[in-house]
Design a protein around this motif. Structure first.
Motif, mmCIF file in Angstrom:
data_model
loop_
_atom_site.group_PDB
_atom_site.id
_atom_site.type_symbol
_atom_site.label_atom_id
_atom_site.label_comp_id
_atom_site.label_asym_id
_atom_site.label_seq_id
_atom_site.Cartn_x
_atom_site.Cartn_y
_atom_site.Cartn_z
ATOM 1 N N ASN A 331 -49.435 0.872 39.600
ATOM 2 C CA ASN A 331 -50.395 1.929 39.265
ATOM 3 C C ASN A 331 -50.003 3.270 39.879
ATOM 4 O OD1 ASN A 331 -52.240 -0.789 39.353
ATOM 5 N ND2 ASN A 331 -52.963 0.629 37.784
ATOM 6 N N HIS A 354 -46.074 -3.182 38.367
ATOM 7 C CA HIS A 354 -46.684 -2.950 37.056
ATOM 8 C C HIS A 354 -47.397 -1.591 36.986
ATOM 9 C CE1 HIS A 354 -50.884 -3.662 38.347
ATOM 10 N NE2 HIS A 354 -50.380 -4.580 39.156
ATOM 11 N N THR A 355 -47.631 -1.147 35.763
ATOM 12 C CA THR A 355 -48.378 0.073 35.467
ATOM 13 C C THR A 355 -47.700 1.288 36.099
ATOM 14 O OG1 THR A 355 -50.342 -1.376 35.610
ATOM 15 C CG2 THR A 355 -50.725 0.966 35.211
ATOM 16 N N ILE A 379 -46.603 -3.351 31.798
ATOM 17 C CA ILE A 379 -47.052 -1.978 31.531
ATOM 18 C C ILE A 379 -46.069 -0.965 32.110
ATOM 19 C CG2 ILE A 379 -49.065 -0.444 31.447
ATOM 20 C CD1 ILE A 379 -50.829 -2.799 32.129
ATOM 21 N N ASN A 380 -44.833 -1.064 31.660
ATOM 22 C CA ASN A 380 -43.778 -0.115 31.978
ATOM 23 C C ASN A 380 -42.995 0.159 30.697
ATOM 24 O OD1 ASN A 380 -43.479 0.616 34.966
ATOM 25 N ND2 ASN A 380 -43.841 -1.593 35.089
ATOM 26 N N TRP A 403 -46.310 -5.713 27.908
ATOM 27 C CA TRP A 403 -46.399 -4.281 27.647
ATOM 28 C C TRP A 403 -45.168 -3.528 28.156
ATOM 29 C CZ3 TRP A 403 -49.685 -2.062 24.341
ATOM 30 C CH2 TRP A 403 -50.867 -2.730 24.023
ATOM 31 N N ASN A 404 -44.016 -4.003 27.719
ATOM 32 C CA ASN A 404 -42.761 -3.300 27.935
ATOM 33 C C ASN A 404 -42.054 -3.165 26.597
ATOM 34 O OD1 ASN A 404 -42.062 -2.674 30.887
ATOM 35 N ND2 ASN A 404 -42.933 -4.741 31.049
ATOM 36 N N ASN A 427 -46.745 -8.136 23.942
ATOM 37 C CA ASN A 427 -46.554 -6.709 23.678
ATOM 38 C C ASN A 427 -45.160 -6.241 24.082
ATOM 39 O OD1 ASN A 427 -49.718 -7.028 24.355
ATOM 40 N ND2 ASN A 427 -49.423 -5.438 22.815
#
Length: 748
Positions: A331, A354-355, A379-380, A403-404, A427
């Motif tokens: 984050n 992450h993030t 998330i990167n 989420w990559n 994702n």
């Protein structure tokens, strides 16, 4: 009877009533006050040999200071001598006299932790405790401010613990007079104001706990004068930057500044704290890069920098922290690649990156972190394949790469991670089939592979993952049937297979998944009937079978799913009538039956479904009237029943349904006076009543529907003039009143 033997402590209860001491019954005890001597008038002379008096609280002391309220204490007498002393019961006034002679001035240690104390410290005479070394009033219910005369307490005091109470106000600067303090805790209170510079006077402090208060302002530079500090914990609402003087605290092993509102850069001087084991700066607004000097902290086991606004790349020097167990940098706004030096951190059990905005490949060296339990890189903007070395991480319980922009196939080596509980690869741009080796992950409770480009069959081996709670394979290009082995997953609560290219029928074994809450099989090529075994899924709240090629009738057993909130069977080839059992689904908020071949009249039992927000009946062959109580619960927002053969009037409940947003009833045979059939709908955005048999005059009420953008009443039998009030519907973008019997002028 009091009988100390062999140095063992025994105790009696002491009550303070109206500042008088009354000796009461024997009981057991723990905490203590110690004193050097006690006078015991009219008691046996052996009392003078007692070297210590220990007083501890009972469980329910309502007020300690002042003593005007009742407080209960335990008294423990201990002796270095072993002879047994037998004391017969004496007169109560003699006992009280003996205790009254006890001198508070000789108290050295006062521990009243966790005694249920209530009240304030306002009347406590601190100067009466000149020899006090320890004062522990923690974990009670004391309130009010700390009196300024606390500075009159013993200058010898080394431990002051007022933590876990309800104290308010500012921290008095007179605490700065207590220069012998080595331990100061005011944590878990409601102190406000700033940490004042007087804190710098306490040069002997080794532990300072001020966390969990309402302190504000900045951290004073004077904090750097506390060179003996081992443990500094200041989590509050502090603002400003971390002072560079913090670099003077060379003995610090623990530094908690997390959960504040600190800003600015992490000072380079942080690298001077070479004794640090635990550094937590997370949940602030720190900016700038992670300083390379962080690599000097070779004793760190925990480093939390997450939930800030840090930027720049992860420094290579992070790889020097070989003692790290827990690294959390999530984050933030970190960029660049994950440094290969991360592979040096062989003791890591937790790695959270992450993030962020990390890019590049996941380094092969990640496979050297064989102690890892939790790896979260989601998330990167990471790309490239999942490295095969990931299979070395045999202790992993959690792996998040979601989420990559990862591509390539899921490596077979993923099946070596037999300790995994949670695997999330969703994702990304992963291709290829789901490897059969995934069946080795018998401890998995969560498997997210959704939103990739996976193809091929769902492997039969999926049925070996009997611990699974949550399985999501949706939004891929999976083909073939749903394997019957899916029925082995008796612990599943969520099953998402939607938005694939699955074919074949829904297996009867689906009915074995009795723990399911959410079943989504929509947007596939499934055919055949809805299996009757679906009725076994009594815990279902969501059932999506929409956009398939399902045929046959809706089974009566659907009515057994009494917890359903969302049921979507739209865009299939279902036929026959709606079963009366649907009326059992009184919790439904969304019902989608549109675009099928359903026929017959709607069962009157549908009136039992009073919480509907979304009802879709469009493009079927329904006949008869709309349900009378369709909006009895005043919750209906979207109602589409167009392209059917409905007849009769608009239900009265619909007229008063002020929650409506979108209504489509076109291409039916509905009738009735248009002016009487509809009310005022303050939220209505879209309504199409075209191609029906409505008559009468156009109501001026349409002008009060201020959010209306689309009104179509064409192809009816409307007569009369267009009411000028229609101009008030200022959001109206499309108005179609054609093919009616209207007369007069069009209002401007």
């Amino acid at each position: 009877m009091y009988t100390p033997t062999n140095g063992n402590a025994e105790c009696i209860t002491l009550k303070f009533i109206n500042k008088c001491f009354i000796l009461s019954s024997y009981t057991a005890c723990n905490s203590f006050i110690s004193t050097s001597s006690i006078m015991a008038h009219e008691y046996p002379s052996s009392y003078s040999l007692l070297s210590r008096l220990i007083i501890t609280p009972c469980f329910f002391i309502f007020l300690l200071f002042p003593l005007s309220s009742i407080s209960s204490f335990h008294v423990i007498f201990t002796s270095a001598f072993t002879p047994t002393i037998a004391i017969s019961k004496v007169e109560q006034d003699q006992e009280a006299l003996a205790l009254l002679t006890w001198k508070s001035g000789s108290v050295s240690d006062l521990n009243l932790q966790s005694c249920g104390l209530r009240g304030t410290l306002q009347n406590l005479n601190f100067s009466s405790l000149p020899n006090l070394l320890t004062l522990n009033l923690s974990n009670n219910s004391l309130h009010g401010t700390i009196p300024t005369n606390i500075g009159n307490i013993s200058k010898l005091i080394t431990i002051l613990d007022l933590g876990s109470n309800h104290f308010t106000g500012v921290i008095p600067e007179q605490i700065g007079f207590l220069t012998s303090l080595s331990f100061l805790s005011l944590a878990f209170n409601n102190f406000r104001g700033s940490i004042l510079p007087f804190i710098g006077n306490l040069k002997n402090l080794t532990i300072l706990h001020l966390y969990e208060n309402e302190l504000s302002g900045s951290i004073p530079q004077e904090i750097g004068l506390l060179r003996s500090l081992n443990d500094l914990e200041l989590s509050n609402n502090l603002i400003g930057s971390i002072p560079p003087s913090i670099g003077n605290l060379r003995n610090l092993t623990t530094l908690y500044l997390h959960t504040n509102k600190l800003s600015g850069f992490i000072p380079q001087e942080i690298g001077l704290l070479r004794s640090l084991n635990d550094l937590r700066l997370s949940f602030n607004s720190l900016t700038g890069p992670i300083p390379p000097s962080i690599g000097n902290l070779r004793n760190l086991t925990t480093l939390y920098l997450g939930a800030n606004k840090l930027s720049g790349s992860i420094p290579q020097e992070i790889g020097l922290l070989r003692s790290l167990n827990d690294l959390e940098l999530s984050n933030n706004n970190l960029i660049g690649s994950i440094p290969p030096s991360i592979g040096n951190l062989r003791n890591l059990t937790t790695l959270y990156l992450h993030t962020n905005k990390l890019s590049g490949f996941i380094p092969h060296e990640i496979g050297l972190l064989r102690s890892l339990n939790d790896l979260e890189l989601g998330i990167n903007n990471l790309n490239g394949p999942i490295p095969h070395s990931i299979g070395n991480l045999r202790n992993l319980t959690t792996l998040y790469l979601n989420w990559n922009k990862l591509f390539g196939s899921i490596p077979q080596e993923i099946g070596l991670l037999r300790s995994l509980n949670d695997l999330e690869l969703s994702n990304n741009n992963l291709i290829g089939s789901i490897p059969p080796s995934i069946s080795n992950l018998r401890n998995l409770t969560t498997l997210y592979l959704h939103t990739n480009k996976l193809s091929g069959f769902i492997p039969q081996e999926i049925g070996l993952l009997r611990s699974l709670n949550d399985l999501r394979l949706s939004f891929n290009s999976l083909t073939g049937p749903i394997p019957p082995s899916i029925g082995n997953l008796r612990n599943l609560t969520t099953l998402y297979l939607g938005a694939n290219k699955l074919s074949g029928s829904i297996p009867q074994e689906i009915g074995l998944l009795r723990s399911l809450n959410d079943l989504e099989l929509g947007i596939n090529n499934l055919n055949g009937p809805i299996p009757h075994s679906i009725g076994n899924l009594r815990n279902l709240t969501t059932l999506y079978l929409n956009r398939n090629k399902l045929s046959g009738s809706i089974p009566q057993e659907i009515g057994l799913l009494r917890y359903l909130n969302d049921l979507d069977l739209s865009f299939n080839n279902l036929n026959g009538s709606i079963p009366a059992s649907i009326g059992n689904l009184s919790n439904l908020t969304s019902l989608g039956l549109g675009h099928n071949k359903l026929s017959g009249a709607l069962p009157p039992e549908m009136n039992n479904i009073t919480h509907l927000k979304d009802l879709q009946l469009y493009e079927n062959n329904f006949i008869g009237q709309l349900p009378d109580e369709i909006c009895l619960g005043r919750a209906l927002v979207n109602f589409t029943a167009d392209a059917n053969h409905f007849t009769g009037p608009i239900p009265k409940s619909l007229k008063n349904c002020t929650s409506l947003f979108r209504v489509r009833l076109e291409r039916n045979q509905l009738t009735g006076d248009i002016a009487e059939s509809f009310g005022v709908y303050l939220n209505l955005n879209y309504i199409d009543l075209s191609s029906n048999n409505f008559f009468g005059k156009l109501s001026e009420k349409w002008g009060q529907c201020h959010k209306l953008t689309h009104l179509n009443i064409s192809n009816n039998n409307i007569s009369g003039a267009i009411p000028p009030q229609l101009r008030r519907a200022t959001q109206l973008q499309r108005l179609d009143l054609s093919s009616n019997h209207l007369s007069g002028k069009i209002p401007k």
